[in-house]
Design a protein around this motif. Structure first.
Motif, mmCIF file in Angstrom:
data_model
loop_
_atom_site.group_PDB
_atom_site.id
_atom_site.type_symbol
_atom_site.label_atom_id
_atom_site.label_comp_id
_atom_site.label_asym_id
_atom_site.label_seq_id
_atom_site.Cartn_x
_atom_site.Cartn_y
_atom_site.Cartn_z
ATOM 1 N N PRO A 1 0.489 -1.262 0.193
ATOM 2 C CA PRO A 1 0.036 0.410 -0.145
ATOM 3 C C PRO A 1 0.669 1.341 0.384
ATOM 4 N N ALA A 2 1.645 1.373 0.511
ATOM 5 C CA ALA A 2 2.627 2.306 0.848
ATOM 6 C C ALA A 2 2.903 3.238 -0.731
ATOM 7 N N GLN A 3 3.298 2.105 -1.798
ATOM 8 C CA GLN A 3 4.844 2.360 -2.319
ATOM 9 C C GLN A 3 3.487 1.806 -3.888
ATOM 10 N N VAL A 4 2.874 1.886 -3.481
ATOM 11 C CA VAL A 4 2.055 1.430 -4.997
ATOM 12 C C VAL A 4 1.374 2.565 -6.023
ATOM 13 N N GLU A 5 1.886 3.903 -5.133
ATOM 14 C CA GLU A 5 1.549 5.123 -6.253
ATOM 15 C C GLU A 5 2.742 5.208 -6.777
ATOM 16 N N GLN A 6 4.147 5.048 -5.879
ATOM 17 C CA GLN A 6 5.611 4.755 -6.304
ATOM 18 C C GLN A 6 5.782 4.518 -7.807
ATOM 19 N N ASP A 7 5.521 2.912 -7.628
ATOM 20 C CA ASP A 7 5.106 1.856 -8.407
ATOM 21 C C ASP A 7 4.744 2.347 -10.085
ATOM 22 N N ALA A 8 3.164 3.068 -9.602
ATOM 23 C CA ALA A 8 2.439 3.362 -10.830
ATOM 24 C C ALA A 8 3.513 4.610 -11.421
ATOM 25 N N VAL A 9 4.208 5.408 -10.792
ATOM 26 C CA VAL A 9 4.908 6.603 -11.592
ATOM 27 C C VAL A 9 6.138 5.895 -12.163
ATOM 28 N N GLN A 10 6.227 4.944 -11.417
ATOM 29 C CA GLN A 10 7.938 4.697 -12.150
ATOM 30 C C GLN A 10 7.794 2.883 -13.912
ATOM 31 N N GLN A 11 7.025 3.337 -13.780
ATOM 32 C CA GLN A 11 6.149 1.708 -14.956
ATOM 33 C C GLN A 11 7.316 1.166 -15.925
ATOM 34 N N THR A 12 7.950 2.779 -15.806
ATOM 35 C CA THR A 12 9.158 2.131 -17.000
ATOM 36 C C THR A 12 10.131 1.393 -16.063
ATOM 37 N N GLU A 13 10.501 1.516 -15.535
ATOM 38 C CA GLU A 13 11.972 1.537 -14.679
ATOM 39 C C GLU A 13 11.443 -0.042 -14.449
ATOM 40 N N ILE A 14 10.588 -0.281 -14.014
ATOM 41 C CA ILE A 14 10.030 -1.588 -13.342
ATOM 42 C C ILE A 14 9.823 -2.423 -14.635
ATOM 43 N N GLU A 15 9.030 -1.711 -15.654
ATOM 44 C CA GLU A 15 8.963 -2.752 -17.214
ATOM 45 C C GLU A 15 10.650 -3.390 -17.493
ATOM 46 N N GLU A 16 11.347 -2.286 -17.025
ATOM 47 C CA GLU A 16 12.470 -2.705 -17.484
ATOM 48 C C GLU A 16 13.497 -3.828 -16.499
ATOM 49 N N GLY A 17 13.276 -3.542 -15.447
ATOM 50 C CA GLY A 17 13.575 -4.548 -14.486
ATOM 51 C C GLY A 17 13.025 -5.953 -14.280
ATOM 52 N N ARG A 18 12.088 -5.348 -15.012
ATOM 53 C CA ARG A 18 11.420 -6.974 -15.071
ATOM 54 C C ARG A 18 12.093 -8.178 -15.729
ATOM 55 N N ALA A 19 12.045 -7.102 -16.973
ATOM 56 C CA ALA A 19 13.435 -7.590 -17.953
ATOM 57 C C ALA A 19 14.800 -7.682 -17.001
ATOM 58 N N LEU A 20 15.038 -7.483 -16.736
ATOM 59 C CA LEU A 20 15.913 -7.949 -16.314
ATOM 60 C C LEU A 20 16.472 -9.060 -15.374
ATOM 61 N N ILE A 21 15.826 -9.194 -14.413
ATOM 62 C CA ILE A 21 15.490 -10.419 -13.517
ATOM 63 C C ILE A 21 16.242 -11.869 -14.542
ATOM 64 N N SER A 22 16.462 -11.697 -15.581
ATOM 65 C CA SER A 22 16.734 -12.855 -15.712
ATOM 66 C C SER A 22 17.474 -12.294 -17.125
#
Ligand code: FES
Lengths: 597, 197
Positions: free
Chosen positions: A490-511
């Motif tokens: 709950p405390a992070q969802v807003e931040q996550d929504a803003v940084q969607q692009t970085e998160i997408e990149e991160g997902r690819a980098l996981i593997s």
């Protein structure tokens, strides 16, 4: 006008009545020392007015009492003031009564022919104490509930009739709805009616005998009740009221604890301050002497006080009475003081009081945040609150190994050092960054105390991550974002929504080549080894519940599980309890500004 | 009527002394009977409402007590292995006056185990009904009210404790391997013998 009043007087005789009431002759004239009785009548009238209006919003049942008092206190316009006045006036009344009684004793105003009136006064004192006792339970909060249990327990100790008496008071064998309806009828019906009757009798007898005048009054000219004495009484009542208002404003109003809970300890259970001496008194009676301490001695003392008008007629009798009364008062003050000192010197009591305060405030906040108390009642509402229940469950079940911000969840320190990670902020980017920090992974905060300290993850962080180039490090930050976003905290969802692009990149980098979490962990459909816990949904409510349920499942630690019990599979905790801990760790609870979940 | 005739009639009916006495006695008797009847009528009239009131007020005396059936409280796995006590809420179906509650909290117990044996203590202090607490180091129980002190078996361990008896033990049965069933009961406080409420 005049004609109408004449007619009224002819039909009712009101003038003679008024004349009688107002033009009572006072030998030696009006005096400040005669105000006590009037201030008490004033106090009773205040209690009657505030009490009746409180009644108009109060609901006497176990699932409505706390709730309606919360409503009066927090929602009803002026309710806090109304309840505050009623609460503090009750306490001031006790003080006034004791002052009045002491004055009567010192002045010898109990002597013939005023014996009966003295007894009326004594009965009034007990009725008022009865009103306090019954009123203390009515909000049905932890404090009133547990303190009143001691009172009804004492009633049950009465030889022979005790158990029956207790059942009649409580309305059954256990506290419940009928306890409240019965206490309420005593508090708002029977006792006030008895008080009213006795006050009428008391004033009638007082008028019959007149005031007891001090010697100094003998030379002065006589006066009348109206207007001199009435003015003095009025000023005194004003001072009483100002004191009460001062107390209400200074305290912010009468206190309301957390809803009564028969299954939750309340270590701070204490009666109102004017009963504390009795409470303290009971500590001095060892096993087998309870009845003597709780009933026989107080009964004898009361009998002695009741006999004072008769003793007062004997030689030195009056001095004896004044001596006894002073000694009693001193004893009461001593005991009260001792109770206070012992409590404030007891760290457990102080802690219990602080904890009770936290629960009280949280209950009130919850009710406000949910825009009203759910029909199941205040207790069910509080029991379903992760913010307050989570840490208790954590302390009892998790803190043997884990810590929360370095403590056991409730601020204490378990005897043994931690042997698992500190779960404060679990799932957040900061927590994950710490885990992936070569300096911190092997400390007590993370794997320090566990078997994993020499495991693959630990090695990967200490050897691999430590040697990452700056570019890979910035990739790692994105991976952290991506994994942490799996939890939808709950405390992070807003931040996550803003940084969607970085998160997408991160997902690819996981593997990806360098970081490659999927060499050991499963993420979405990618996996090579599946050694460590699954990263899909990592830190989410479901993921955490699953982990608590059974960490030895393949998707979590499998057979690499260290000492973590299968809380759900082994039924150590119920589903509800696991949900409460998980929600608490995830910071997922009802907040004041939000309207529910 | 003229004065003469008045005089005459008075003379005719002039009562004798015994006549007067008779009448007084007669009146007293009448008043007494009327008085008795008045009180009797009033009492009779009040009999029904007062009777109904008293009977209703005494109703709690003949209510059924909390059932003392065995209830499932916990699993053995939830009780610490090292013998330290853990508090468990006891929930049961109960009827409180007009309301029926499913599975609601009725009290709490301390459970301890040594091996497979589980022992249960009611958390309520036998002195005057407060909630007994566990010392921070799990070494003993102590009551926050009048400072009664008990060892981990619930026995009074300090002669100055005001509690008249040891903490109340409850019957325990372990069923199906790991289910801890407890016969939950409360007992009258402040007396040496353990009397169920
Ligand atoms: S209630 Fe426990 S010591 Fe008095």
């Amino acid at each position: 006008m005049r004609g109408m009043l004449d007619w009224l007087d002819n039909r009712t005789g009101y003038r003679a009545l008024l004349q009688g009431v107002l033009y009572e002759r006072i030998p030696g004239g009006a005096r400040w020392r005669y105000i006590w009785g009037s201030t008490l009548v004033f106090a009773m009238v205040v209690q009657l007015i505030t009490g009746v209006v409180l009644w108009s919003a109060y609901s006497a049942n176990a699932q409505g009492a706390w709730e309606s008092v919360w409503f009066i206190q927090n929602q009803m316009t002026g309710g806090w003031l109304l309840r505050g006045i009623h609460h503090y006036m009750a306490q001031v009344t006790i003080v006034l009564l004791v002052l009045h009684l002491m004055q009567v004793l010192i002045d010898g105003a109990y002597r013939a022919p005023r014996e009966v009136n003295f007894w009326f006064g004594l009965i009034l004192l007990q009725l008022v104490l009865g009103l306090s006792l019954t009123g203390y339970l009515l909000p049905w909060d932890q404090k009133g509930y547990w303190a009143t249990k001691v009172a009804t327990s004492i009633a049950s100790m009465t030889p022979v009739v005790g158990p029956g008496l207790q059942q009649l008071l409580v309305g059954g064998s256990e506290y419940g709805h009928l306890t409240l309806t019965r206490f309420f009828v005593l508090h708002a019906g029977i006792l006030p009616a008895a008080v009213a009757l006795l006050i009428v009798g008391h004033i009638y007898l007082f008028r019959r005998h007149g005031v007891t005048t001090p010697k100094s009054a003998r030379e002065k000219p006589d006066g009348y009740f109206w207007p001199e004495q009435v003015l003095k009484d009025g000023v005194a009542s004003l001072i009483v009221m100002a004191t009460v208002l001062g107390l209400v404003l200074w305290s912010g109003g009468a206190h309301l604890g957390a809803p009564a809970d028969p299954a939750e300890p309340y270590a701070a259970a204490r009666p109102e301050w004017y009963f504390l001496f009795l409470f303290q008194w009971l500590k001095y009676f060892p096993a087998g002497w309870e009845v003597i301490g709780a009933q026989v001695i107080p009964g004898l003392v009361l009998a002695l006080v009741a006999a004072m008008p008769i003793i007062g007629g004997w030689k030195y009798g009056h001095r004896f009475n004044v001596g006894v009364a002073t000694a009693l008062l001193a004893g009461i003050v001593m005991l009260t003081w001792q109770a206070r000192v012992q409590d404030s010197a007891d760290p457990e009591f102080v802690a219990a009081q602080a904890e009770a305060e936290v629960l009280a405030e949280r209950s009130s906040e919850l009710a406000a945040a949910l825009s009203g108390i759910p029909v199941e009642g205040g207790l069910a509402m509080l029991r379903a609150d992760p913010l307050t229940q989570g840490p208790r469950i954590f302390e009892a079940n998790c803190s043997q190994c884990h810590r929360f911000e370095g403590h056991d969840g409730l601020g204490g320190q378990p005897a043994d050092p931690p042997s698992a990670s500190d779960l404060a902020g679990f799932g957040t980017r900061a927590w994950l960054a710490g885990l992936l920090d070569p300096e911190r992974v092997a400390t007590d905060e993370y794997f320090g105390g566990t078997e994993h300290v020499n495991g693959r993850m630990s090695r990967f962080v200490q050897r691999g991550v430590a040697r990452f180039s700056p570019e890979v490090r910035s990739d790692l930050a994105k991976v952290i974002m991506a994994v942490s976003a799996e939890g939808s905290l709950p405390a992070q969802v807003e931040q996550d929504a803003v940084q969607q692009t970085e998160i997408e990149e991160g997902r690819a980098l996981i593997s990806g080549e360098e970081i490659n979490c999927t060499r050991c962990h499963t993420f979405r459909d990618q996996t090579e080894g599946d050694v460590g816990p699954v990263l899909t949904g990592w830190g989410s409510r479901d993921w955490m519940l699953g982990m608590l349920h059974d960490p030895t499942e393949e998707r979590f630690y499998g057979e690499d599980n260290d000492r973590m019990p299968s809380f759900g599979a082994e039924k150590i905790l119920t589903e509800d309890e696991m949900g409460l801990v998980v929600d608490w760790l995830r910071g997922d609870w009802v907040r004041q500004d939000s309207q529910g979940h | 009527m003229s004065e003469d005739s008045l005089e005459e009639s008075r003379a005719e009916t002039e009562p004798t002394l015994s006549d007067g006495l008779d009448r007084v006695v007669e009146k007293e008797r009448r008043d007494f009977l009327v008085g008795v009847s008045a009180v009797a009528a009033g009492t009779l009239a009040m009999l029904a409402p007062i009777g109904a009131a008293v009977v209703s007020l005494l109703d709690p005396l003949r209510r059924e007590k909390l059932s003392s059936e065995m209830v499932l409280v916990a699993r053995t796995s939830a009780i610490p292995e090292d013998g330290s006590p853990r508090k468990f809420t006891v929930t049961a179906d109960r009827t409180d006056a007009w309301a029926a509650y499913d599975d609601s909290p009725v009290g709490a117990v301390y459970l301890r185990r040594s091996g497979d044996e589980v022992r249960a203590l009611n958390v309520v202090c036998p002195h005057a009904g407060c909630f007994v607490g566990v010392a921070k180091d799990n070494s003993r129980f102590s009551c926050p009210c009048h400072l009664s002190s008990f060892d981990l078996d619930g026995a009074v361990d300090d002669p100055t404790s005001p509690s008249p008896r040891d903490m109340d033990t409850l019957d325990v049965e372990v069923r199906n391997g790991d289910e801890v069933w407890v016969r939950f009961q409360n007992f009258l406080p402040g007396r040496a013998e353990k009397t169920p409420v």
